[in-house]
Design an enzyme around this catalytic site. Structure first.
Site, mmCIF file in Angstrom:
data_model
loop_
_atom_site.group_PDB
_atom_site.id
_atom_site.type_symbol
_atom_site.label_atom_id
_atom_site.label_comp_id
_atom_site.label_asym_id
_atom_site.label_seq_id
_atom_site.Cartn_x
_atom_site.Cartn_y
_atom_site.Cartn_z
ATOM 1 N N ARG A 147 -12.417 -94.004 -2.155
ATOM 2 C CA ARG A 147 -12.980 -94.818 -3.233
ATOM 3 C C ARG A 147 -12.398 -94.471 -4.600
ATOM 4 O O ARG A 147 -12.614 -95.193 -5.576
ATOM 5 C CB ARG A 147 -14.499 -94.677 -3.254
ATOM 6 C CG ARG A 147 -15.192 -95.496 -2.171
ATOM 7 C CD ARG A 147 -16.698 -95.317 -2.206
ATOM 8 N NE ARG A 147 -17.102 -94.044 -1.606
ATOM 9 C CZ ARG A 147 -18.346 -93.606 -1.580
ATOM 10 N NH1 ARG A 147 -19.320 -94.323 -2.147
ATOM 11 N NH2 ARG A 147 -18.650 -92.452 -1.014
ATOM 12 N N GLY A 207 -17.393 -83.989 10.804
ATOM 13 C CA GLY A 207 -18.647 -83.652 10.158
ATOM 14 C C GLY A 207 -18.594 -82.377 9.345
ATOM 15 O O GLY A 207 -17.644 -81.584 9.431
ATOM 16 N N ASP A 265 -16.158 -81.689 -4.694
ATOM 17 C CA ASP A 265 -16.310 -82.820 -5.608
ATOM 18 C C ASP A 265 -17.617 -82.759 -6.400
ATOM 19 O O ASP A 265 -18.097 -83.770 -6.885
ATOM 20 C CB ASP A 265 -16.220 -84.149 -4.851
ATOM 21 C CG ASP A 265 -17.333 -84.315 -3.820
ATOM 22 O OD1 ASP A 265 -18.131 -83.368 -3.629
ATOM 23 O OD2 ASP A 265 -17.406 -85.400 -3.205
#
Length: 450
Positions: free
Chosen positions: A18, A83, A108
């Site tokens: 994104r 995961g 992040d």
């Protein structure tokens, strides 16, 4: 706490699609520092002696960047994305070495605070096996809810699996977790993938630990601490939050910011008390401004030192290697690069000084240029104490101007000037009476013929 060992595992393998970028998400910057570097700094401030960085997409770029912000970090690769628990286990070798505490963080979440991490570690020291960092929000939609009872954390319930009552809970999962090193591997190995995505979720260790009678608790941090970056808009939001905090810290430390919202700092900007910063100033990495200095409006500084009583701007640019000594001045529309400007020297306006040493008390006239580059190499210009460089002069390096020397305005200086000498480096003026009138008439006749 000081005696407890700690391993910080930073998960930095996400693709960050994104962000719409070829750069790995964790290498996008806030305050001039990669997101993941902010996380590493917080871990180190919280006493994490060992760092493990789990990389995936763009791994080589992240590895290379880590050499600058965390050269001691051990790098592990997550070859498959199965995961968060699977990602943590990519650092199995580091976990196996044994630590009192294991912190699991995400690359992040740049606004994570060292105090929040230290609090989580303290809860481990107090006997918890798992500590989950949570935050409260009036709009919990999309976040996993922390289900508590009598001070114990029972489960982390994802919204899609939560009941109506559970969805009303405003205490949410940040994703950051502290695990007792003694139990870390057994809990992680106990995570299964019997879910719709077939992935191994780190959050499952809460119920696994509870089922084994191990104490699990949640600690609370601010929403900002838990803010994760997924796109450029969120990156800008995090930058704004970081800058707001730094501006306040700076002012509380005794620095005057006339228009705080227009001043931007880098992660390592150092400004001492009683400095003054006017509106619209940008500080790049590596700037140190001493007490009593003034940075005037619309100036841009990077890799520069500004001593006490020195003045910069308005509309000035200081590039890396600039060192302004006490009461030196670099005025409007000037650029200085890799140069020392000694005490009381003045570079007042419309001037470029690069690869130079300017002596104390020297005066550099408007429009002066140090011609430091020949297309292949850079050369040094030395200007002595008390020298005077007339306006619109070009100093062709390598060249030196002696103490007390005077360079006439409009000169091109290609040879060194001795102390106290006067140098002219320009063609002799020639004046031709009435020639201007004749030139105008000739041009007017030519224009009519067209």
């Amino acid at each position: 706490m000081n005696q407890r060992t700690c391993l910080s595992i930073i998960l930095a393998a996400g693709e960050g699609t994104r962000m719409k970028s070829t750069l790995p998400k964790v290498l996008h910057r806030i305050a001039g520092l990669p997101l993941v570097a902010h996380v590493a700094k917080a871990a180190q401030s919280a006493g994490a002696g060992n760092l493990a960085l789990v990389v995936g997409h763009g791994g080589e770029k992240v590895r290379s960047a880590a050499e600058n912000f965390a050269p001691e970090a051990e790098i592990f690769e997550q070859t498959e994305r199965l995961g968060t628990a699977h990602a943590v286990l990519a650092a199995r070798k580091a976990i196996e070495r044994g630590h009192d505490d294991v912190l699991v963080m995400f690359g992040d979440t740049p606004l994570i605070d060292a105090t929040a991490l230290a609090t989580a570690r303290q809860r481990l020291a107090d006997g918890a096996a798992v500590v989950v960092l949570g935050f409260r929000t009036e709009n919990p939609t999309g976040y996993g809810r922390l289900i508590e009872s009598e001070g114990k954390l029972l489960a982390i319930r994802e919204e899609k699996d939560a009941s109506e009552e559970e969805r009303r809970i405003t205490f949410c999962n940040s994703g950051l977790m502290a695990i007792s090193g003694r139990h870390a591997l057994e809990l992680l190995d106990g995570v299964g993938n019997a879910n719709s995505k077939g992935e191994y979720y780190l959050t499952d260790i809460v119920e696994i630990a509870g089922g084994r009678g191990l104490p699990v608790v949640a600690t609370e941090a601010s929403f900002e601490n838990a803010l994760g970056i997924n796109n450029r808009a969120e990156l800008a939001e995090a930058e704004a939050i970081w800058q707001k905090h730094r501006r306040r810290e700076t002012m509380l430390a005794g620095v005057t910011l006339i228009a705080p919202d227009t001043v931007f700092f880098s992660h390592d900007t150092l400004i001492e008390a009683d400095a003054l910063v006017e509106p619209n100033v940008w500080f790049g990495p590596g700037v140190h401004v001493a007490s009593g200095a003034t940075i005037r409006a619309f100036s841009h500084l990077e890799g520069a030192k500004v001593a006490s009583g020195a003045e910069v701007g308005p509309f000035a640019r200081l590039r890396p290697g600039t060192d302004l000594k006490e009461k030196a001045k670099v005025g409007n529309f000037c650029e200085v690069k890799k140069a020392v400007v000694e005490k009381g020297a003045k570079v007042n306006h419309l001037t470029y000084i690069g690869d130079a040493h300017i002596g104390a008390g020297a005066n550099i006239g408007a429009g002066t240029i140090t011609c430091n580059y020949d297309g292949y190499s850079k050369f040094l210009t030395e200007i002595g104490e008390g020298a005077f460089i007339g306006s619109n002069s070009s100093l062709v390096a390598p060249v030196s101007i002696g103490n007390g020397a005077y360079v006439a305005s409009g000169s091109v200086i290609t040879e060194s000037v001795p102390d106290d000498a006067l140098a002219f480096g320009r063609a002799r003026q020639k004046t031709l009476p009435e020639k201007a009138r004749a030139l105008r008439e000739r041009r007017a006749d030519a224009a009519k013929k067209k």
